[in-house]
Design a protein around this motif. Structure first.
Motif, PDB file in Angstrom:
ATOM      1  N   HIS A   1      -7.341   1.839   0.549  1.00  0.00           N
ATOM      2  CA  HIS A   1      -6.788   2.165  -0.773  1.00  0.00           C
ATOM      3  C   HIS A   1      -6.989   0.982  -1.726  1.00  0.00           C
ATOM      4  CE1 HIS A   1      -3.788   3.578  -3.728  1.00  0.00           C
ATOM      5  NE2 HIS A   1      -3.396   2.322  -3.772  1.00  0.00           N
TER       6      HIS A   1
ATOM      7  N   CYS B   1      -6.116  -2.357   0.273  1.00  0.00           N
ATOM      8  CA  CYS B   1      -5.434  -2.292   1.564  1.00  0.00           C
ATOM      9  C   CYS B   1      -6.488  -2.427   2.647  1.00  0.00           C
ATOM     10  CB  CYS B   1      -4.697  -0.966   1.706  1.00  0.00           C
ATOM     11  SG  CYS B   1      -4.052  -0.723   3.379  1.00  0.00           S
TER      12      CYS B   1
ATOM     13  N   CYS C   1      -6.359   1.023   5.138  1.00  0.00           N
ATOM     14  CA  CYS C   1      -6.819   2.374   4.802  1.00  0.00           C
ATOM     15  C   CYS C   1      -7.850   2.358   3.685  1.00  0.00           C
ATOM     16  CB  CYS C   1      -5.648   3.257   4.412  1.00  0.00           C
ATOM     17  SG  CYS C   1      -4.959   2.874   2.797  1.00  0.00           S
TER      18      CYS C   1
ATOM     19  N   ASN D   1       0.191   3.990   1.263  1.00  0.00           N
ATOM     20  CA  ASN D   1      -0.022   4.759   2.502  1.00  0.00           C
ATOM     21  C   ASN D   1       0.358   4.014   3.769  1.00  0.00           C
ATOM     22  OD1 ASN D   1      -1.390   6.530   0.713  1.00  0.00           O
ATOM     23  ND2 ASN D   1      -3.262   5.330   1.008  1.00  0.00           N
ATOM     24  N   CYS D   2       0.436   2.663   3.669  1.00  0.00           N
ATOM     25  CA  CYS D   2       0.629   1.873   4.885  1.00  0.00           C
ATOM     26  C   CYS D   2       1.749   0.853   4.657  1.00  0.00           C
ATOM     27  CB  CYS D   2      -0.642   1.099   5.246  1.00  0.00           C
ATOM     28  SG  CYS D   2      -2.129   2.095   5.234  1.00  0.00           S
TER      29      CYS D   2
ATOM     30  N   CYS E   1       0.855  -1.191   0.000  1.00  0.00           N
ATOM     31  CA  CYS E   1       0.000   0.000   0.000  1.00  0.00           C
ATOM     32  C   CYS E   1       0.890   1.239   0.000  1.00  0.00           C
ATOM     33  CB  CYS E   1      -0.897  -0.006   1.231  1.00  0.00           C
ATOM     34  SG  CYS E   1      -1.844   1.516   1.388  1.00  0.00           S
TER      35      CYS E   1
END
Ligand code: ADP
Ligand code: ZN
Length: 743
Positions: free
Chosen positions: A483, A478, A481, A462-463, A460
């Motif tokens: 995504h 994900c 989050c 973001n993570c 991901c």
């Protein structure tokens, strides 16, 4: 006695201060402790809660309260006291606590009762008038024909539906004075169209009788009573004890709250309570997160007005505004979903214990797998322990078999999802027309996507976790989050056609089972397949009525469900929970295995459970296999003692996060340094470290862990330290007292 002239309020804003306002003469009658009011604040006005009434104040520049919201106080003195305790214990500003105590729809006071227009006959219409009307306005006459036949008031909508007339006609007749139209409030009842068949108390077996006796003694003398921990194996009839204890509570003129984990708050559960107390439609109120705003408003007022005397609900129902509270039941007290993962980070079981003490009520914690905390309290004589060691009707405990996946892998060369033994067991159930549950605590098809050429994994953005491939939705997603990304045909890094899908989730288990047993009816139950409002209910119904042979699912199927024809449970991978970087990983695995195993053999035929694992000798698995809670507790407690973890200490976790990694780290180090100066030696402070989940939703995260026995003191010191330390604007520090989520 003269009316108090000032009110001290807590404003719904983060200002960390209580403010005094003048009570205007004309509002004095309506304002009490716990009232919601509108007050001038800075240049605007704000909503606030009155927490005390005063004769005098030394504050200057006092301004008057502008208005009162609602006709009576929404919070009792006891609930305000509880907020203060939570604020101190959970190291959290009181206005944040207050926000949790009152549902948003009550705080805002914009949503009201649903109004409906009701028609009643006003003055009688003479036959001559009716004839005249028939000629001049035939539709109005038609309406009056219907009105004449009424026995009493009727909702306008219903009248119009019956007559196929419109609103204009209705208003015209009203103008002529033959009918009156009134707005009346109607309650939105989420269970209005369900019929509850009254159920009577069952005759208790001897263990149940002994347990209920202790609960009733406590109800008779609640001030002296300790919290009760009811440790009863799955299917031992704990719910029946709750029901009868509630019965006694009501008989004493008091009220009761039943907390149930959100995930177990199924129609089946609600039905058990509604049908036992069905003498008045309103007796049981239900609070959970799937209610509409309007429904929540109505359920809350039903409780507040004293019409509902039993509240069944998830975590936040612990704040239900019942008067004269006599009993709080916390079912599945070990469930970590009782812990709120945003501020105020409270644990509903612990709040229940405190609220019960403040209100002179009895608290009853029930579970098949007590938390280490509660069992330790029982061993320390702080709680009263009650045991139910046998299943109702002497059903056998299921036989638990461990399948060593290491051996299986050697045999089959590849890691199969279903071991040979589990496959054979399923086959025999299909032949006997018995049902199977397959459990895996992970959604999706494959849980990672990597390139065998360049080694690039699809994480991901973001993570710091891999994206999960969902075959049905044909997307990568994900689970942290939300995504999502398209599924690449070639490796985005090296452009080779060398992508490998690795790991598996429930979606793949379902596909695999379908392939091996083409004639069986297989259904999957997880957050992906249960998106429609009714799908959960429909699937459970189909399963209960035998239309499904094999049910594959996540924790959604692990809890509290009761299916007599399920004789086999397969746990596809017991290691998932075990290898989390968390000191409670073993405890969770033990609980999960015991709970899932408890789904098997709840009817005539004894159940069988297959646990597939790569670590067959881990204590959590071995003790669960032998249904040995006490043994498990002893060895786990020794481990916790060695590491000075709960239940021997409390933990406080500070998570420092920022989109900017360097600033997050620097702030974490500064906070830790200040804490080191502030905390006496009795508290253990760990150095700041990157969190196991280093990046979440685009934020870099650092942890500071503290441990100690004197939790109130520790909370106070942490609060004082943080208050004195301004953080950069894009850095946030969250304090979690008694943290459960250590990732
Ligand atoms: P637990 O909550 O401990 O898992 P339940 O309360 O759900 O167990 O009980 C399991 C089943 O046994 C339910 O169907 C319940 O109606 C039934 N039951 C409970 N107590 C009795 C009893 N004394 N006699 C007969 N049936 C009972
Ligand atoms: Zn993510």
């Amino acid at each position: 006695m003269s009316n108090p002239s000032y009110a001290r309020v807590i404003i719904d804003r983060s200002i960390h201060r209580e403010l005094d306002y003048l009570v205007p003469e004309m509002l004095a009658e309506k304002i009490g402790i716990g009232s919601r009011v509108r007050v001038p604040f800075r240049e605007k006005s704000a909503l606030a809660t009155v927490v005390s009434l005063l004769d005098e104040t030394d504050a200057t520049g006092i301004r008057p309260i502008e208005a009162v919201v609602g006709d009576k106080p929404v919070l009792s003195l006891k609930l305000i006291e509880l907020s203060r305790w939570m604020s101190a214990y959970y190291c959290c500003p009181i206005e944040t606590v207050m926000r949790s105590l009152l549902p948003q729809v009550i705080r805002r006071a914009e949503v009201g009762w649903k109004k409906q227009l009701v028609v009643s006959a006003a003055k009688p219409i003479t036959p001559e008038e009716l004839e005249k009307l028939r000629r001049r306005a035939p539709r109005q006459a038609e309406l009056m024909d219907a009105v004449v036949k009424l026995n009493g008031p009727i909702p306008a909508a219903q009248l119009l539906r019956q007559t196929s007339l419109d609103n204009q006609t209705l208003r015209a007749v009203e103008k002529r004075g033959w009918i009156t139209l009134n707005e009346e409030a109607v309650a939105r009842d989420p269970h209005a169209d369900e019929v509850f068949i009254a159920s009577a108390n069952l005759v208790l077996n001897s263990e149940q009788t002994a347990a209920l006796k202790v609960v009733e003694e406590s109800l008779a003398a609640p001030e002296q009573a300790k919290p009760i921990l009811l440790h009863g194996v799955t299917g031992s009839g704990k719910t029946e004890i709750y029901l009868q204890a509630i019965h006694s509570t009501l008989a004493r003129g008091r009220t009761a709250i039943v907390l149930v984990p959100e995930i177990s708050l199924t129609p089946q559960t609600v039905e058990r309570f509604k049908s036992r107390f069905s003498e008045a439609q309103d007796t049981v109120a239900v609070l959970h997160s799937h209610l509409s705003e309007g429904e929540r408003h109505d359920e809350w007022h039903k409780i507040h007005a004293g019409r509902a005397r039993i509240v069944v609900g998830a975590r936040s129902a612990v704040f239900a505004p019942l008067e004269n509270l006599g009993l709080i039941v916390v079912d599945e007290e070990h469930e970590t979903s009782y812990k709120q993962e945003e501020a105020p980070r409270y644990h509903a079981r612990d709040v229940a214990v405190v609220r019960a003490k403040m209100e002179g009520a009895v608290v009853l914690l029930g579970t098949a797998t007590p938390s280490l905390e509660s069992y330790h309290n029982a061993m320390q004589q702080k709680y009263r322990l009650l045991n139910l060691t046998e299943r109702v009707d002497n059903c056998q405990m299921p036989l638990i078999r461990i399948v060593d996946l290491r051996l299986e892998r050697r045999k089959q060369k590849v890691a199969a999802i279903l071991s040979e033994k589990l496959r054979a067991a399923i086959t025999s159930r299909l032949e006997k027309r018995e049902q199977t549950i397959l459990f895996l605590n992970r959604r999706g098809f494959s849980t990672s996507l990597l390139c065998s050429n360049c080694g690039e994994a699809r994480d991901c953005p973001n993570c710091s976790v891999a994206l999960t491939f969902h075959r049905g939705a044909a997307r990568l997603s994900c689970h942290l989050c939300g995504h999502t990304a398209a599924v690449p045909k070639k490796c985005p890094a090296c452009s080779q056609d060398t992508l490998i899908y690795a790991g598996f989730g429930t979606e793949k288990v379902e596909a695999n089972v379908n392939q091996i047993f083409p004639d069986a009816v297989v259904r999957r139950m997880d957050a992906d397949s249960m998106t429609r409002k009714d799908s959960y209910r429909e699937t459970l119904h189909a399963f209960r009525t035998g239309k499904i042979d094999i049910l594959v699912g996540t924790q959604m199927i692990a809890k509290g469900l009761h299916f007599p024809n399920v004789t086999l449970v397969g746990i596809i991978n017991a290691d998932l929970a075990l290898h989390m970087p968390d000191f409670r990983a073993g405890e969770r695995t033990f609980q999960l295995l015991t709970q899932v195993a408890g789904r098997a053999g709840r009817g005539e035929t004894p159940g069988e459970v297959f646990v597939q694992t790569y670590t067959p000798f881990s204590p959590s698995i071995q003790f669960a296999r032998h249904h040995d809670f006490a043994g498990y507790f002893q060895q786990e407690l020794e481990f916790r003692e060695r590491c000075e973890f709960p239940p021997l200490n409390h933990v406080v976790l500070i998570t420092v996060r920022s989109a900017h990694e360097g600033r997050a780290q620097l702030s974490a180090e500064t906070i830790a340094r200040r804490l080191k100066e502030a905390l006496p030696a009795e508290f253990i402070l760990s150095s700041p470290t990157p969190a196991p989940l280093e990046k979440l939703q685009g934020q870099f995260r650092f942890h500071i862990l503290m441990r100690g026995a004197a939790i109130m003191r520790l909370s106070r010191l942490v609060r004082a330290t943080l208050d004195k330390l301004p953080l950069p604007e894009d850095v946030f520090a969250a304090v979690d007292v008694d943290a459960y989520q250590l990732l």
